[in-house]
Design an enzyme around this catalytic site. Structure first.
Site, mmCIF file in Angstrom:
data_model
loop_
_atom_site.group_PDB
_atom_site.id
_atom_site.type_symbol
_atom_site.label_atom_id
_atom_site.label_comp_id
_atom_site.label_asym_id
_atom_site.label_seq_id
_atom_site.Cartn_x
_atom_site.Cartn_y
_atom_site.Cartn_z
ATOM 1 N N HIS A 27 7.713 -7.767 -4.016
ATOM 2 C CA HIS A 27 6.234 -8.105 -4.394
ATOM 3 C C HIS A 27 6.455 -9.460 -5.144
ATOM 4 C CE1 HIS A 27 4.285 -4.311 -3.413
ATOM 5 N NE2 HIS A 27 5.487 -3.928 -3.397
ATOM 6 N N LYS B 242 -7.532 -8.951 -19.278
ATOM 7 C CA LYS B 242 -8.446 -9.297 -20.620
ATOM 8 C C LYS B 242 -8.152 -10.918 -20.787
ATOM 9 C CE LYS B 242 -9.706 -7.449 -24.541
ATOM 10 N NZ LYS B 242 -10.758 -6.190 -24.660
ATOM 11 N N CYS C 231 5.115 -6.174 1.606
ATOM 12 C CA CYS C 231 5.422 -4.963 1.340
ATOM 13 C C CYS C 231 4.933 -4.006 2.775
ATOM 14 C CB CYS C 231 5.361 -4.382 0.253
ATOM 15 S SG CYS C 231 6.083 -2.831 0.017
ATOM 16 N N TYR C 232 3.787 -3.312 2.541
ATOM 17 C CA TYR C 232 3.129 -2.600 3.366
ATOM 18 C C TYR C 232 2.603 -3.518 4.646
ATOM 19 C CZ TYR C 232 0.012 0.351 6.091
ATOM 20 O OH TYR C 232 -0.783 1.107 7.209
ATOM 21 N N GLY D 168 0.780 -1.084 -0.058
ATOM 22 C CA GLY D 168 -0.026 0.147 -0.101
ATOM 23 C C GLY D 168 0.908 1.270 -0.012
ATOM 24 N N ASP E 68 -15.382 -7.887 -24.661
ATOM 25 C CA ASP E 68 -15.663 -7.452 -23.336
ATOM 26 C C ASP E 68 -17.307 -7.429 -23.020
ATOM 27 O OD1 ASP E 68 -13.081 -7.404 -23.031
ATOM 28 O OD2 ASP E 68 -12.983 -5.117 -22.502
ATOM 29 N N GLU F 244 4.076 -10.984 -6.686
ATOM 30 C CA GLU F 244 2.709 -11.075 -7.404
ATOM 31 C C GLU F 244 2.951 -10.391 -8.858
ATOM 32 O OE1 GLU F 244 3.134 -9.041 -4.955
ATOM 33 O OE2 GLU F 244 2.028 -7.380 -4.866
#
Ligand code: XMP
Length: 529
Positions: A174, A385, A77-78, A50, A233, A176
């Site tokens: 991170h 997507k 992280c945060y 964050g 979409d 991710e």
């Protein structure tokens, strides 16, 4: 289920995405979520990164009940700092310098010793000096008493920490993001091995869950309206609505006169005959082209005219549909508006004040008629997507449509660089159709992110059949990109371009030259206007 508590990092959604890729189901909620209100018990919790510093007065903090759930917790992280803050609030210091970018991580293994062996599990299958992605301003100054170091980098002595007896872990980097190549292994170690979460989540489960959610949300009589464009979409979102509430979902396709060649007809066939969607097509070409007449030098004006006219027509139609539906069935009022918003369209990251606080919605299908007083329903807002494409295949949407290039709301009006007249529309459409046909025939369609023909407002001299002609110029544009923020032009071979050029000049009346746009983005944009 893994609970992801979001502290507002731009990467938070990637955590849930990576878990989905591991077939682990997760739910992301704002970091202030009260655990008592959850109604279910997660197998594990991830605290995201964050933009705050834990020692700020207005910094968000997690419900302390998270630490009473008795499940593994991973702070990223945060999230690491929040964990340390919770255990010993003196130890989080501001980093002397922001650390942003690559770092190399050294794992410290503890064996079965002091920490009972569980701390080593987080970095199972990691080698030393593995590349990780850092993006933080704060770093730990000291370890909270109950924790030990499980990883370091040259700049961060506490790049990874683990609780000595509980399954609590914190990492400064991170996992991710793709810049941490082994990040997914770490998330798997945490979610699957440490939390023992099930790995049975699939796209077809998502479909079932989403259909259930939509049914509950809309109720047994509720009605939903939504614009479709023929793009992936809006089609996927519409098909999902159809599966959930049948004909109480009303799809509307506005033919604005600047769609691709035969587009309205093709979309109608696919959506109604093919997918069974309750669709109304409104041919409003004349109204749009009438208003576009005479507009030459200001692309933004074209966009505005098209956007406003779209909203006007959509509203008129919504009223008609609402009146009819009300008369002919037991259905209730139309209260909901469907939007095919994807996660990357959700521009700002979710704020800790709650998901609705800072999200801006994307206005791809013509924009949102604000004064219609409709509630938004956005079934794709968590997805990327490629996941939407997978979902589309899962829902039986034809492959051709699932892989379609994006097409701008203002259509070929912004690909006709001068005044938009019916004749200019004809030329641009025919040329575009040939270009796309040839790209498909050459098997290149999926290698290219977006391709189109633009019509330039200039005339050049040519010679055709011994006659001098003075006709217009078509510019072909084809780009490769992953995020549409930057793009490179596609390196066709000469033979391909020669063929397209020959066909366009021969088959499209009014064109005597074809050029290929070799400008990347930046400095160019993808569209020419
Ligand atoms: P640019 O031209 O900005 O395009 O590099 C990036 C992507 O956005 C699409 N685009 C639009 N889409 N309304 C839309 O719905 C618009 O006014 C618009 N302008 C550009 C473009 O086709 C590309 O995919």
């Amino acid at each position: 289920t893994i609970l992801v508590l979001d502290f507002g990092s731009q990467y938070s959604h990637l955590i849930t995405r990576r878990l989905r890729e591991l077939n682990v189901y997760s739910e992301m909620l704002p970091c202030t979520q009260k655990i008592a209100d959850l109604g279910w018990t997660p197998k594990g919790v991830i605290l995201s990164g964050g933009p705050y510093s834990v020692y700020w007065d207005d910094a968000p903090h997690v419900d302390p009940a998270v630490f009473e759930l008795n499940v593994p917790i991973l702070g990223i992280c945060y999230g690491l700092q929040e964990m340390a803050w919770t255990f010993d609030n003196k130890n989080v210091l501001a980093g002397e310098k922001r650390e942003y970018g690559h770092a190399y991580l050294k794992v410290e293994r503890h064996g079965d010793g002091e920490a009972g062996g569980h701390v080593d599990k987080l970095f199972a299958d990691w080698e030393d000096n593995t590349e990780v992605w850092m993006s933080h301003g704060d770093k730990l100054g000291h370890l909270p008493e109950e924790f030990i170091t499980i990883a370091t980098t040259s700049n961060a002595p506490f790049a990874g920490i683990g609780h000595k007896s509980k399954k609590y872990y914190g990492i400064q980097f991170h996992p991710e993001v793709t810049h941490t190549p082994k990040g997914k292994v770490l998330l798997k170690n945490f979610a699957v091995d440490i939390c023992e979460a099930q790995t049975n989540w699939t796209m077809s489960k998502f479909v079932d869950q989403e259909i259930e959610r939509i049914r509950k949300l809309v109720g047994p009589k509720g009605q939903v309206i939504g614009a479709v464009s023929g793009g992936v979409d809006s089609t996927v979102a519409a098909k999902l609505m159809k599966e959930a509430i049948g004909d109480r979902f009303h799809a509307v396709l506005v033919d604005n006169g600047v769609l691709r060649l035969n587009e309205a007809k093709i979309v109608k066939e696919t959506l109604t005959a093919g997918l069974g969607i309750n669709l109304t097509v409104i041919d409003a070409s004349e109204r749009f082209l009438g208003r576009l007449a005479g507009v030459k030098d200001d692309p933004e004006k074209k966009r505005k005219i098209i956007g406003n006219t779209f909203i006007e027509i959509f509203q008129e139609e919504a009223k008609k549909i609402a009146a009819e539906a009300h008369e002919t069935s037991e259905a209730g009022e139309i209260e909901w508006l469907l939007q095919g918003t994807l996660y990357p369209d959700v521009i700002e990251s979710i704020s800790f004040k709650g998901p609705s606080a800072t999200i801006k919605t994307h206005h791809n299908v013509g924009g949102l008629p604000k004064d219609m007083n409709l509630k938004l329903i956005e079934p794709l807002r968590e997805l990327f997507k490629d996941e939407v494409r997978e979902l589309g295949m899962n829902l039986g949407i034809p492959e051709d449509l699932v892989w379609r290039h994006p097409f701008p709301g203002p259509g070929i009006a912004i690909r006709i660089l001068g005044e938009v007249t019916p004749e200019q529309v004809r030329i641009a459409r025919e040329a575009d159709n040939i270009f796309i046909e040839e790209i498909k025939a050459a098997g290149l369609y999926r290698n290219i992110s977006q391709a189109f023909a633009a019509l330039l407002p200039v005339k050049a001299v040519g010679v055709m059949g011994d006659k001098r002609v003075h006709d217009q110029v078509i510019a072909l544009r084809a780009v490769e990109t992953t995020d549409f923020m930057t793009a490179d032009w596609y390196p066709f071979d000469g033979a391909f371009l020669k063929k397209v050029s020959r066909r366009i000049v021969n088959e499209v009346n009014g064109v005597c030259r074809v050029v290929y746009d070799i400008t990347s983005k930046p400095p160019g944009t993808i569209e020419m206007e």
